[in-house]
Design an enzyme around this catalytic site. Structure first.
Site, PDB file in Angstrom:
ATOM      1  N   ASP A   1     -24.109  11.035  -9.181  1.00 54.12           N
ATOM      2  CA  ASP A   1     -24.679   9.793  -8.667  1.00 54.12           C
ATOM      3  C   ASP A   1     -23.760   9.284  -7.554  1.00 54.12           C
ATOM      4  O   ASP A   1     -22.584   9.669  -7.475  1.00 54.12           O
ATOM      5  CB  ASP A   1     -24.829   8.751  -9.775  1.00 54.12           C
ATOM      6  CG  ASP A   1     -23.523   8.432 -10.474  1.00 54.12           C
ATOM      7  OD1 ASP A   1     -22.676   7.759  -9.860  1.00 54.12           O
ATOM      8  OD2 ASP A   1     -23.333   8.874 -11.621  1.00 54.12           O
TER       9      ASP A   1
ATOM     10  N   GLU B   1       0.824  -1.205   0.000  1.00 56.24           N
ATOM     11  CA  GLU B   1       0.000   0.000   0.000  1.00 56.24           C
ATOM     12  C   GLU B   1       0.859   1.256   0.000  1.00 56.24           C
ATOM     13  O   GLU B   1       0.601   2.209  -0.734  1.00 56.24           O
ATOM     14  CB  GLU B   1      -0.930   0.002   1.208  1.00 56.24           C
ATOM     15  CG  GLU B   1      -1.822   1.225   1.299  1.00 56.24           C
ATOM     16  CD  GLU B   1      -2.679   1.373   0.062  1.00 56.24           C
ATOM     17  OE1 GLU B   1      -2.789   2.509  -0.425  1.00 56.24           O
ATOM     18  OE2 GLU B   1      -3.222   0.385  -0.427  1.00 56.24           O
TER      19      GLU B   1
ATOM     20  N   ASP C   1       1.000   4.150  -2.990  1.00 49.86           N
ATOM     21  CA  ASP C   1       0.720   5.562  -2.717  1.00 49.86           C
ATOM     22  C   ASP C   1       1.875   6.448  -3.139  1.00 49.86           C
ATOM     23  O   ASP C   1       1.693   7.477  -3.805  1.00 49.86           O
ATOM     24  CB  ASP C   1       0.425   5.765  -1.230  1.00 49.86           C
ATOM     25  CG  ASP C   1      -0.917   5.196  -0.821  1.00 49.86           C
ATOM     26  OD1 ASP C   1      -1.632   4.687  -1.691  1.00 49.86           O
ATOM     27  OD2 ASP C   1      -1.240   5.258   0.382  1.00 49.86           O
TER      28      ASP C   1
ATOM     29  N   SER D   1      -7.636   2.296  -3.342  1.00 48.70           N
ATOM     30  CA  SER D   1      -6.359   2.767  -2.810  1.00 48.70           C
ATOM     31  C   SER D   1      -5.487   3.323  -3.918  1.00 48.70           C
ATOM     32  O   SER D   1      -4.591   4.122  -3.663  1.00 48.70           O
ATOM     33  CB  SER D   1      -5.635   1.622  -2.091  1.00 48.70           C
ATOM     34  OG  SER D   1      -5.427   0.542  -2.975  1.00 48.70           O
TER      35      SER D   1
ATOM     36  N   GLY E   1     -24.946  13.254 -14.809  1.00 46.63           N
ATOM     37  CA  GLY E   1     -24.951  14.108 -13.634  1.00 46.63           C
ATOM     38  C   GLY E   1     -24.425  13.364 -12.423  1.00 46.63           C
ATOM     39  O   GLY E   1     -23.792  12.312 -12.528  1.00 46.63           O
TER      40      GLY E   1
ATOM     41  N   ASP F   1     -17.959  13.500 -16.739  1.00 46.44           N
ATOM     42  CA  ASP F   1     -19.089  12.761 -16.180  1.00 46.44           C
ATOM     43  C   ASP F   1     -18.997  11.292 -16.583  1.00 46.44           C
ATOM     44  O   ASP F   1     -18.828  10.967 -17.757  1.00 46.44           O
ATOM     45  CB  ASP F   1     -20.398  13.373 -16.680  1.00 46.44           C
ATOM     46  CG  ASP F   1     -21.612  12.836 -15.940  1.00 46.44           C
ATOM     47  OD1 ASP F   1     -21.433  12.199 -14.883  1.00 46.44           O
ATOM     48  OD2 ASP F   1     -22.736  13.079 -16.412  1.00 46.44           O
ATOM     49  N   ILE F   2     -19.093  10.400 -15.597  1.00 38.35           N
ATOM     50  CA  ILE F   2     -19.072   8.957 -15.843  1.00 38.35           C
ATOM     51  C   ILE F   2     -20.513   8.460 -15.774  1.00 38.35           C
ATOM     52  O   ILE F   2     -21.189   8.642 -14.755  1.00 38.35           O
ATOM     53  CB  ILE F   2     -18.203   8.228 -14.809  1.00 38.35           C
ATOM     54  CG1 ILE F   2     -16.814   8.875 -14.730  1.00 38.35           C
ATOM     55  CG2 ILE F   2     -18.097   6.743 -15.141  1.00 38.35           C
ATOM     56  CD1 ILE F   2     -16.045   8.868 -16.032  1.00 38.35           C
TER      57      ILE F   2
END
Length: 569
Positions: free
Chosen positions: A548, A270, A274, A485, A546, A527-528
């Protein structure tokens, strides 16, 4: 890269005996839970000599004032936008009342805990003591046990209820570790080893992004060069034994960016993910990696047992004591919100508000279980409440559910779609913040009446970034990692570059992002509109045109965002 380790904090030894009951007062239950969360079972009484580091949270009577400052300095339409507070100002606004300090000090002294054995936070709103289980049980009128987790085998020392003298109830918000069973795991999926390095980016439909260069291309930041001298910094956090490996970082940079750093021997997947993506995208912006303790867990048959402590209050204690902070900080850890006591969640969330008031943009991964456990099968799902009712409910992640942070989910493919494991949905602890009212109301109006009735409450903030098939170097080998992550440090990198642009232009950093993102920042996002996040025996929420709750307002278009933030005061 600067590494700050918060391991081995200096706690003075406490006296192991107590005096007469505090002012003769009777104990009254301060906090209790119905029982340990699903998966945990009582194993044995905790050894009386086992040492606990108890953190005592004292009330912050002026927090509403601090929150009002936060809303004002974070709202681009407010005259005070960008007028962030100093450490001294936030300390004053989170300090307990002097009477609280006096009465808590008296209680601690009555149990043999003198001032020199106490560790206090910068604002004096947290007190940390180190005491044996036997003394903690006497102070809190409780019995600690060792609890084991069936799936992971982890063992921790906890109780399901504790009490305080009634006179103390208005002067203590909470004491932990007591009733908190959260594991605060890193959000990541399985590591996939590879001996072949794939191309950094692909623009074909259905293609993949594997490295920083591909993310720069996808999110339109290829031509941006950050400064190393304007004061902008990026902070990344690691918990539970995670360290960044600079040798792996060097190898990653040889693949993606030719920079060399000094070697460090220990590492975690992790932490590597990062740092390699966070610092790789923002170089040469100075970076700080905070490594906070919390492992190994308590193992009853060890000669010198230790215990896993919650990490966030320790990390907050440290960073909030610093006069200057990175303008952008990302964290990829969390756990089911319901495993975190409400009192603890609200206090840690208040600490995130302090960071925002000081001008820090704080990002958290939204989680890797969709709306809960990632299982769409009603027969095998495990999303049950731990309040004794054992009913099915969506399980948001904490601290991502805190309204003072920006929760970051994940996408996959080109063109982007919501990745199936992306956490998102509704908090069961925190009310919907005002900045979300318009977007959330419009979304709820689109749902068929009764959709997922009883499974959710107000919505948590959500923003999306690619979160699958990220190429990293771990222990000298290349591997692919997926999970939110990946998303949080990557999104934070673009926020850091926006802060870099504003600082270079003589402006203040963005600070708490959500009021800006919901007011006009969303106009510079992609926008996805496809994908969903199954879990808890359902297909979860669908991405749509829009806002969600699975994709928020979308993914960043850096050049559009840069133009927008540079147009603001």
């Amino acid at each position: 890269m600067r590494l700050i380790s918060l391991l081995g904090l200096p706690f003075a030894a406490a006296l192991a005996s107590a005096t007469a009951p505090f002012k003769g007062c009777q104990h009254k239950v301060k906090e209790s839970i119905h029982g340990p969360p699903r998966g945990w079972s009582k194993h044995s009484p905790a050894p009386k000599h086992h040492m606990l580091q108890l953190k005592i949270a004292l009330p912050q009577p002026r927090f509403p004032e601090l929150e009002q400052h936060l809303w004002e300095v974070s709202d681009p339409s407010h005259p005070r936008y960008g007028a962030h507070l100093s450490k001294e100002e936030t300390d004053a606004l989170t300090a307990p009342h002097p009477e609280t300090l006096d009465i808590v000090n008296e209680w601690l002294a009555s149990h043999g805990l003198a001032e020199e054995s106490l560790i206090r936070s910068s604002a004096n709103d947290w007190v940390t003591i180190r005491v044996p289980v036997g003394l903690a049980e006497e102070m809190l009128d409780t019995t600690y046990h060792v609890y084991k987790h069936a799936e992971t085998g982890d063992s921790i020392v906890r109780t399901t209820s504790y009490s305080l003298p009634e006179i103390l109830h208005d002067h203590v918000d909470l004491i932990q570790p007591t009733t908190m069973f959260a594991r605060f795991k890193a959000f990541k999926s399985t590591l996939h080893w590879t001996s072949e390095v794939q191309p950094a980016a692909s623009s074909a439909s259905g293609g993949t992004i594997t490295g920083p260069a591909g993310n720069q291309q996808l999110y339109n930041s290829v031509d941006y060069n950050a400064s190393s001298t304007n004061g902008n910094e990026l902070g990344l956090t690691g918990y539970l034994g995670q360290y960044a490996n600079n040798m792996d970082l060097q190898q990653f940079y040889q693949l993606e960016n030719p920079i060399c750093l000094r070697a460090m021997r220990q590492a975690g997947i992790e932490a590597n993910l990062d740092t390699q993506f966070g610092f790789g995208l923002t170089w040469p912006t100075p970076g700080t990696f905070y490594s906070t303790g919390g492992e190994p867990p308590f193992i009853p048959d060890m000669l010198t047992p230790t215990d896993s402590n919650e990490p966030y209050s320790y990390w907050l204690d440290y960073v909030l004591s610093q006069p200057t902070l990175p303008q952008t900080i990302s964290t990829s850890y969390g756990d089911d919100e319901q495993t975190v006591p409400y009192t603890y969640a609200t206090r840690v969330c208040a600490g995130m508000a302090v960071l925002g008031a000081r001008g820090v943009s704080v990002m958290f991964s939204s989680g890797d279980g969709g709306v809960g456990d990632g299982d769409a099968n009603p027969a095998t799902q495990l999303c049950y409440s731990n309040d004794g009712r054992n009913v099915t409910k969506f399980l948001p992640a904490f601290p991502a559910s805190c309204p003072y942070v920006t929760s970051v989910g994940g996408t996959v493919n080109i063109p982007e779609t919501a990745v199936f494991f992306s956490g998102g949905g509704f908090s069961n602890y925190f009310l919907r913040p005002a900045y979300q009212d318009v977007a959330v109301s419009e979304y709820l109006a689109k749902l068929a009446p009764g959709t997922y009735e009883g499974l959710y409450n107000p919505l948590i903030p959500m923003w999306l970034h690619k979160g699958f098939n990220f190429l990293i170097v771990y222990q000298g080998q290349t591997a692919y990692v997926g999970g939110t992550s990946c998303s949080s440090p990557t999104f934070a990198s673009f926020v850091s570059m926006l802060n870099d642009a504003r600082i270079s232009d003589g402006k203040t950093p963005l600070g708490f992002l959500n009021p800006f993102l919901y007011s006009n920042g969303y106009t510079a996002l992609n926008d996805i509109t496809e994908g969903n996040n199954p879990g808890c025996g359902t297909e979860g929420f669908n991405a749509t045109i829009g806002w969600d709750p699975v994709t928020g307002h979308g993914t960043p278009n850096f050049e559009k965002l840069k133009a927008l933030v540079l147009s603001m005061p």
